[in-house]
Write a protein that holds these residues in place. Sequence first.
Motif, PDB file in Angstrom:
ATOM      1  N   SER A  84       1.183   9.188  -5.999  1.00 39.74           N
ATOM      2  CA  SER A  84       1.245  10.580  -5.535  1.00 39.74           C
ATOM      3  C   SER A  84       2.524  11.273  -5.974  1.00 39.74           C
ATOM      4  O   SER A  84       2.843  12.350  -5.484  1.00 39.74           O
ATOM      5  CB  SER A  84       1.125  10.641  -4.008  1.00 39.74           C
ATOM      6  OG  SER A  84       2.273  10.086  -3.392  1.00 39.74           O
ATOM      7  N   GLN A  85       3.271  10.639  -6.867  1.00 38.83           N
ATOM      8  CA  GLN A  85       4.550  11.162  -7.331  1.00 38.83           C
ATOM      9  C   GLN A  85       5.499  11.445  -6.161  1.00 38.83           C
ATOM     10  O   GLN A  85       6.214  12.450  -6.138  1.00 38.83           O
ATOM     11  CB  GLN A  85       4.368  12.440  -8.170  1.00 38.83           C
ATOM     12  CG  GLN A  85       3.631  12.261  -9.475  1.00 38.83           C
ATOM     13  CD  GLN A  85       2.129  12.263  -9.313  1.00 38.83           C
ATOM     14  OE1 GLN A  85       1.568  13.136  -8.661  1.00 38.83           O
ATOM     15  NE2 GLN A  85       1.463  11.293  -9.895  1.00 38.83           N
ATOM     16  N   GLY A  86       5.457  10.559  -5.178  1.00 32.17           N
ATOM     17  CA  GLY A  86       6.371  10.659  -4.050  1.00 32.17           C
ATOM     18  C   GLY A  86       5.929  11.593  -2.951  1.00 32.17           C
ATOM     19  O   GLY A  86       6.610  11.722  -1.928  1.00 32.17           O
ATOM     20  N   THR A  87       4.774  12.235  -3.103  1.00 35.88           N
ATOM     21  CA  THR A  87       4.290  13.163  -2.078  1.00 35.88           C
ATOM     22  C   THR A  87       3.910  12.430  -0.796  1.00 35.88           C
ATOM     23  O   THR A  87       4.156  12.912   0.311  1.00 35.88           O
ATOM     24  CB  THR A  87       3.064  13.953  -2.593  1.00 35.88           C
ATOM     25  OG1 THR A  87       3.427  14.629  -3.794  1.00 35.88           O
ATOM     26  CG2 THR A  87       2.603  14.970  -1.557  1.00 35.88           C
ATOM     27  N   VAL A  88       3.299  11.261  -0.952  1.00 34.73           N
ATOM     28  CA  VAL A  88       2.876  10.447   0.197  1.00 34.73           C
ATOM     29  C   VAL A  88       3.496   9.071   0.057  1.00 34.73           C
ATOM     30  O   VAL A  88       3.319   8.413  -0.961  1.00 34.73           O
ATOM     31  CB  VAL A  88       1.335  10.320   0.245  1.00 34.73           C
ATOM     32  CG1 VAL A  88       0.909   9.436   1.417  1.00 34.73           C
ATOM     33  CG2 VAL A  88       0.685  11.696   0.340  1.00 34.73           C
ATOM     34  N   ASP A  89       4.256   8.640   1.053  1.00 36.37           N
ATOM     35  CA  ASP A  89       4.905   7.333   0.938  1.00 36.37           C
ATOM     36  C   ASP A  89       4.595   6.398   2.102  1.00 36.37           C
ATOM     37  O   ASP A  89       5.164   5.318   2.211  1.00 36.37           O
ATOM     38  CB  ASP A  89       6.420   7.491   0.791  1.00 36.37           C
ATOM     39  CG  ASP A  89       7.055   8.234   1.960  1.00 36.37           C
ATOM     40  OD1 ASP A  89       6.356   8.492   2.967  1.00 36.37           O
ATOM     41  OD2 ASP A  89       8.252   8.566   1.873  1.00 36.37           O
ATOM     42  N   ARG A  90       3.683   6.843   2.963  1.00 38.35           N
ATOM     43  CA  ARG A  90       3.338   5.993   4.100  1.00 38.35           C
ATOM     44  C   ARG A  90       1.919   6.320   4.555  1.00 38.35           C
ATOM     45  O   ARG A  90       1.540   7.487   4.646  1.00 38.35           O
ATOM     46  CB  ARG A  90       4.320   6.235   5.243  1.00 38.35           C
ATOM     47  CG  ARG A  90       4.272   5.196   6.337  1.00 38.35           C
ATOM     48  CD  ARG A  90       5.391   5.431   7.348  1.00 38.35           C
ATOM     49  NE  ARG A  90       5.332   4.440   8.411  1.00 38.35           N
ATOM     50  CZ  ARG A  90       6.096   4.467   9.502  1.00 38.35           C
ATOM     51  NH1 ARG A  90       6.986   5.444   9.655  1.00 38.35           N
ATOM     52  NH2 ARG A  90       5.987   3.532  10.419  1.00 38.35           N
ATOM     53  N   VAL A  91       1.120   5.280   4.825  1.00 43.08           N
ATOM     54  CA  VAL A  91      -0.279   5.491   5.188  1.00 43.08           C
ATOM     55  C   VAL A  91      -0.718   4.482   6.243  1.00 43.08           C
ATOM     56  O   VAL A  91      -0.391   3.292   6.160  1.00 43.08           O
ATOM     57  CB  VAL A  91      -1.188   5.358   3.944  1.00 43.08           C
ATOM     58  CG1 VAL A  91      -2.632   5.115   4.345  1.00 43.08           C
ATOM     59  CG2 VAL A  91      -1.112   6.604   3.088  1.00 43.08           C
TER      60      VAL A  91
ATOM     61  N   VAL B 198       0.844  -1.200   0.000  1.00 44.75           N
ATOM     62  CA  VAL B 198       0.000   0.000   0.000  1.00 44.75           C
ATOM     63  C   VAL B 198       0.876   1.245   0.000  1.00 44.75           C
ATOM     64  O   VAL B 198       0.640   2.197  -0.747  1.00 44.75           O
ATOM     65  CB  VAL B 198      -0.961   0.007   1.204  1.00 44.75           C
ATOM     66  CG1 VAL B 198      -1.629   1.384   1.347  1.00 44.75           C
ATOM     67  CG2 VAL B 198      -2.021  -1.071   1.053  1.00 44.75           C
ATOM     68  N   ASN B 199       1.919   1.232   0.830  1.00 47.04           N
ATOM     69  CA  ASN B 199       2.842   2.371   0.865  1.00 47.04           C
ATOM     70  C   ASN B 199       3.508   2.593  -0.494  1.00 47.04           C
ATOM     71  O   ASN B 199       3.672   3.733  -0.947  1.00 47.04           O
ATOM     72  CB  ASN B 199       3.913   2.159   1.926  1.00 47.04           C
ATOM     73  CG  ASN B 199       3.371   2.317   3.339  1.00 47.04           C
ATOM     74  OD1 ASN B 199       2.300   2.899   3.543  1.00 47.04           O
ATOM     75  ND2 ASN B 199       4.107   1.823   4.324  1.00 47.04           N
ATOM     76  N   THR B 200       3.880   1.502  -1.135  1.00 52.22           N
ATOM     77  CA  THR B 200       4.528   1.601  -2.452  1.00 52.22           C
ATOM     78  C   THR B 200       3.598   2.210  -3.478  1.00 52.22           C
ATOM     79  O   THR B 200       3.992   3.085  -4.266  1.00 52.22           O
ATOM     80  CB  THR B 200       4.979   0.208  -2.926  1.00 52.22           C
ATOM     81  OG1 THR B 200       5.905  -0.348  -1.981  1.00 52.22           O
ATOM     82  CG2 THR B 200       5.645   0.282  -4.285  1.00 52.22           C
ATOM     83  N   VAL B 201       2.348   1.763  -3.486  1.00 55.69           N
ATOM     84  CA  VAL B 201       1.367   2.294  -4.425  1.00 55.69           C
ATOM     85  C   VAL B 201       1.082   3.770  -4.143  1.00 55.69           C
ATOM     86  O   VAL B 201       1.000   4.592  -5.074  1.00 55.69           O
ATOM     87  CB  VAL B 201       0.054   1.478  -4.355  1.00 55.69           C
ATOM     88  CG1 VAL B 201      -1.071   2.195  -5.099  1.00 55.69           C
ATOM     89  CG2 VAL B 201       0.258   0.091  -4.953  1.00 55.69           C
ATOM     90  N   MET B 202       0.959   4.127  -2.873  1.00 55.51           N
ATOM     91  CA  MET B 202       0.696   5.523  -2.521  1.00 55.51           C
ATOM     92  C   MET B 202       1.829   6.423  -3.000  1.00 55.51           C
ATOM     93  O   MET B 202       1.596   7.521  -3.521  1.00 55.51           O
ATOM     94  CB  MET B 202       0.508   5.663  -1.012  1.00 55.51           C
ATOM     95  CG  MET B 202      -0.734   4.998  -0.460  1.00 55.51           C
ATOM     96  SD  MET B 202      -2.281   5.695  -1.064  1.00 55.51           S
ATOM     97  CE  MET B 202      -2.321   7.265  -0.220  1.00 55.51           C
ATOM     98  N   ALA B 203       3.057   5.969  -2.826  1.00 55.88           N
ATOM     99  CA  ALA B 203       4.215   6.762  -3.261  1.00 55.88           C
ATOM    100  C   ALA B 203       4.216   6.926  -4.778  1.00 55.88           C
ATOM    101  O   ALA B 203       4.493   8.015  -5.302  1.00 55.88           O
ATOM    102  CB  ALA B 203       5.506   6.099  -2.794  1.00 55.88           C
ATOM    103  N   ASP B 204       3.889   5.853  -5.480  1.00 55.44           N
ATOM    104  CA  ASP B 204       3.888   5.892  -6.939  1.00 55.44           C
ATOM    105  C   ASP B 204       2.786   6.802  -7.476  1.00 55.44           C
ATOM    106  O   ASP B 204       3.027   7.657  -8.333  1.00 55.44           O
ATOM    107  CB  ASP B 204       3.712   4.474  -7.483  1.00 55.44           C
ATOM    108  CG  ASP B 204       3.608   4.454  -9.002  1.00 55.44           C
ATOM    109  OD1 ASP B 204       4.550   4.939  -9.658  1.00 55.44           O
ATOM    110  OD2 ASP B 204       2.590   3.971  -9.527  1.00 55.44           O
TER     111      ASP B 204
END
Length: 468
Positions: free
Chosen positions: A257-264, A249-255
């Motif tokens: 969001s263009q690196g804006t969010v990398d942890r959820v 999930v963290n990997t997908v969020m980072a991808d």
Amino acid sequence: MFEDIPVDVSPMYEGERIRAANMFVELAGPKSIGAELVQVEEDVEDGKIEVIGPDLNGMTEGEIYPFGLLIQIKGEKLEKELEGVIERRTHELCNYIKGFMHLNQRDQIWCRVSKEAVESGFGFEHLGKAISILFKEEFPIIEAISIKVLTDREEVETFLDNASKQYEERDAKARELSDEDVDVFYGCVMCQSFAPTHTCVVTPDRTALCGAINWFDCRAAAKMDPDGPIFEIEKGEVLDDVKGEYVNVNTVMADKSQGTVDRVYLHSVFGYPHTSCGCFEAVAFYIPELDGIGIVDRDYKGETPLGIPFSAMAGQCSGGKQVEGFAGLSLEYMRSPKFLQADGGYERIIWLPKAIKDSLIEFIPEDLADKIPTEEEANSIKEIRKFLREHEHPVVERLKESKKSAAQDVETEEVVEETATGSEFMVDEAPMQQVGYVPELTVPSSGGMKIIFKNAKIYAEKVIIKKK
């Protein structure tokens, strides 16, 4: 294809905002009623468009009207479980129409029509025709489609009652499954035209923030359109099953969001809460003075205990932002056994509107139901504190333990000391409750200097400023 429609229809208009100054009329929204519903039927007259109630040329500029949109579809490969998936795309496709703005979903829709569109001759029949064409293009399995646009109040009220029953049937089915029962979650980027850094993570225990898409809907959508806005996320390695943190999930969020969010964290408003779009049904917000969490939905018209209404709070955390202490959520998520479990679930909830409480009463633990105040019992921090004490809410004991711990750990006042360089400052650390978060805070100081705190997390039991 759209020759008979007097306004342009194109994906380039998705994300268009119609402000009050350029608005001809508003449809549904927070000051009226409305709903949208897609139904798979056996008998559908293809291309049929009905307008029941005043059309745009019969409306008064600047007024607000009820609005219903019934989309009936037919196709050999269509199934009932696809209704919610196709219905959610109404938001995206309506926004392809220049001069027509569509926000939210289900019975929370909020639409506006621009003055320019009406001056061009645009009417609800054109809306229906554009939607029909767009849905058939987007979903080739739709063989026939008919549209009803409702603006007559009585008709909309009846339609709304029926639509609400359909929504409840879909949601009830999703409650039979839990996160532990599946190996796949889903991501949805349907709202990225309005919230570029937002990806909604949907699990069996956590419906989409909009409340319109559950795990079953996502599964059907991903199978039907593998390249669409809803996609699989392998659950993979669990970093924290209570907070709801997963490597994939963290990997997908980072991808996305263009690196804006990398942890959820999926089940917490602290640390790394899930990003919020703008279509969320409600907002969970931290009340630092009481170390508890409040909930407010978009239907609530008053001010929250923080002194601001839903609209102002939504503005602070929407657009794909990740703001600690705030999280957009769906009302259906509040029926989940994992609802904010990392924060204490309902034991941490200390305020919510009565309408929400009444609708969720069977999902709130029985021993807590009378301990959570609504706007009828308390509105200010002082009133809430009094209510919590009188009703022995669990957060009261939590506050006592927190103060006791702080008193044991902090025997002397913290003093801010200037270092030898005269430009850097150090603060002795102590375990306390977080009371705020600011992206940037400038504090004036003597000697022509300024102290600037960036991405500051503020913790305090007591703040004392002394002049030396």
